[in-house]
Design a protein around this motif. Structure first.
Motif, PDB file in Angstrom:
ATOM      1  N   TYR A   1       1.527  -2.379 -10.620  1.00 28.56           N
ATOM      2  CA  TYR A   1       0.999  -3.368 -10.694  1.00 28.56           C
ATOM      3  C   TYR A   1       1.986  -4.962 -10.236  1.00 28.56           C
TER       4      TYR A   1
ATOM      5  N   THR B   1       4.029  -5.242  -7.938  1.00 28.56           N
ATOM      6  CA  THR B   1       4.707  -5.354  -6.257  1.00 28.56           C
ATOM      7  C   THR B   1       6.199  -6.804  -5.746  1.00 28.56           C
TER       8      THR B   1
ATOM      9  N   PHE C   1       6.621  -6.154  -2.587  1.00 31.65           N
ATOM     10  CA  PHE C   1       6.048  -7.035  -1.445  1.00 31.65           C
ATOM     11  C   PHE C   1       5.191  -6.775  -1.299  1.00 31.65           C
ATOM     12  N   ARG C   2       3.743  -7.685  -0.662  1.00 32.91           N
ATOM     13  CA  ARG C   2       2.512  -6.853  -0.073  1.00 32.91           C
ATOM     14  C   ARG C   2       2.179  -7.322   1.241  1.00 32.91           C
ATOM     15  N   MET C   3       1.644  -6.137   2.227  1.00 33.77           N
ATOM     16  CA  MET C   3       0.734  -6.627   3.121  1.00 33.77           C
ATOM     17  C   MET C   3      -0.119  -7.612   3.397  1.00 33.77           C
TER      18      MET C   3
ATOM     19  N   SER D   1       1.426  -2.034  -0.506  1.00 31.57           N
ATOM     20  CA  SER D   1       2.493  -2.901  -0.734  1.00 31.57           C
ATOM     21  C   SER D   1       3.708  -2.279  -1.296  1.00 31.57           C
TER      22      SER D   1
ATOM     23  N   ASN E   1       6.694  -1.324  -4.391  1.00 31.96           N
ATOM     24  CA  ASN E   1       6.335  -0.990  -5.244  1.00 31.96           C
ATOM     25  C   ASN E   1       6.814  -0.118  -5.791  1.00 31.96           C
TER      26      ASN E   1
ATOM     27  N   ARG F   1      -7.831  -0.787  -8.966  1.00 33.50           N
ATOM     28  CA  ARG F   1      -6.848  -2.020  -7.211  1.00 33.50           C
ATOM     29  C   ARG F   1      -7.829  -1.297  -5.977  1.00 33.50           C
TER      30      ARG F   1
ATOM     31  N   SER G   1       4.784  -0.152   5.927  1.00 37.31           N
ATOM     32  CA  SER G   1       5.063  -0.662   4.782  1.00 37.31           C
ATOM     33  C   SER G   1       5.068   0.816   3.993  1.00 37.31           C
TER      34      SER G   1
ATOM     35  N   LYS H   1       8.738   1.881   1.095  1.00 40.11           N
ATOM     36  CA  LYS H   1       8.209   2.327  -0.516  1.00 40.11           C
ATOM     37  C   LYS H   1       8.883   3.404  -0.475  1.00 40.11           C
TER      38      LYS H   1
END
Length: 171
Positions: free
Chosen positions: A25, A27, A29-31, A36, A38, A71, A145, A149
């Protein structure tokens, strides 16, 4: 493995699972169309490094199911399995070699990426611009992404793992 050791591993797995869900949860950066960056993979990697790939797969699958439950974005049941429990359980292979953590993490990351790639090609092809190769689009989108990560999580996991092993080594 005696019963008290097995219980300790199960408790550590449950804690790593919970920590992974919470870190999912937070994050960085979110695409735009999902995905994302995280630190949710750090607890799974540390657990797999400490207890091996068999336990890592079990905890990874549990993390994937919880991620799907809390999610998840589902367009098809097969996509749900590919993107969540299967992809996460394959990350448990990070602990395949205790002496060679980085190659194990790379293998785990590539197998997980293949799940995301297949899901993108089959189920998210409609997002590709007209005339674009769907495989190439899925590859670029997922790689943009997932691999950052993976690198960030691997570095953090290795730093934390080496400290934990000095304090609380696995017997």
């Amino acid at each position: 493995m005696n019963n008290s050791t097995r219980v300790a591993v199960i408790v550590e797995g449950a804690l790593c699972t919970a920590l992974s869900v919470v870190l999912g949860y937070l994050t960085l950066f979110r695409m735009p169309q999902g995905g994302s960056i995280n630190l949710e993979l750090v607890p799974l990697f540390i657990f797999a490094y400490r207890h091996g790939w068999k336990w890592g797969i079990v905890v990874g699958a549990l993390i994937g199911f919880l991620d799907l439950m809390f999610r998840g974005y589902v367009v098809h049941p097969v996509q749900a399995i590919l993107d969540y429990p299967l992809a996460s359980c394959l990350l448990g292979f990070a602990g395949i070699w205790r002496k060679y953590l980085i190659p194990g993490t790379i293998i785990a990351g590539i197998t997980c990426f293949c799940c995301y790639l297949a899901s993108g090609v089959v189920f998210f092809a409609s997002y590709a611009p007209e005339g674009t190769n769907v495989f190439l689009y899925s590859f670029i989108y997922n790689a943009s992404s997932f691999f950052p990560k993976l690198v960030i999580n691997t570095v953090v996991a290795l730093l934390v793992f080496w400290r934990i092993e000095k304090i609380y080594p696995v017997r």
